[in-house]
Design a protein around this motif. Sequence first.
Motif: not given
Length: 339
Positions: A211-220
């Motif tokens: 639950p504490f996973a570090k997530i980055i979502i990027m994009g067009d």
Amino acid sequence: MLKKALLLLVATTICLTSFSKGKKEVTIVFYNVENLFDTINHPDKRDDDFTPLGKLNWDTKKYNDKVSKLSYVLSSINKKALPGIIGLCEIENREVIEDLIDQERLKKGKYRIAHSESPDKRGIDCALIYRKDEFKYLKHETINIEFPWDKGYKTRDILYVQGLVGKKDTLNIFVNHWPSRRGGQEKSEPDRIFVAQQLRKAVDRIQAKNPFAKIIIMGDFNDEPTNKAVTDILKADNNKNTTNPMGLYNLMYDIKINGEGSYSYRGDWNMLDNLIVSNSLLNESKGFNTQHNAGRIFRNKHICYKNKKGVYTPSRTYGGPKYYGGFSDHFPVYFKIKK
């Protein structure tokens, strides 16, 4: 008295030096580079226009100029240090990425590449480049998009990359380029909703394990922070309550509300390039983190075109078949994580 003062000065200097050395900052960028094609005609791709004999007369001189200009943009975002992690879209293949990171302005970054060929019929992919001294690569894979209602429609895969910043902070990064708005926003929206669903499933799988996973979502996303696919399906918004570490926060949401954007279409600003983080990255007490107001658009005047109204818009490479010799039709977006 003098001796005490000198001792205090030395102690203060040591503390400040230690603090400075302990402070770590990594710049994370996403950039739609607008059709970074090589000049070779690949029979299995719709890249004919981007060849010397194609209708765009895309040749080695234009290609080299574009690669050089893109390296200028990426090296200008942070004057103190080259970005540690850069997501890219609209790149044709690994070879064009290698040409990009081999440019003099980027060479000292010693960038590495995470990339897989996607089934997109035009041949454009997503990729991630990273400085090996700032990001330790662990693995990458792709999420293939197959539309149930149209098996023949091929779009870009979502690229998933996992790696470490520092010694303990695992980052889960998704690089996206969602289907375009061709045919209109409303008509094409179901395509982006479907892609958002596949991305949400991938995020859920990671958070189910941690639950504490570090997530980055990027994009067009070809959608704005306020559109349904982003807010309702992906469930990324501007809720600043970080109690739930699994929540997703869109760093570009408030920028859109303020009327700004990364892409200009017929005089209107669109915030199509999104940067989303899990709330676990907004917790200052645990490793690398960022702030709710960390999202930025890089719009240096050198990469802009000043239109008749005096408005600075992205200086693009092409406008239809006309060659303008610019950088890209999108501005890069970025943020920093610190420890």
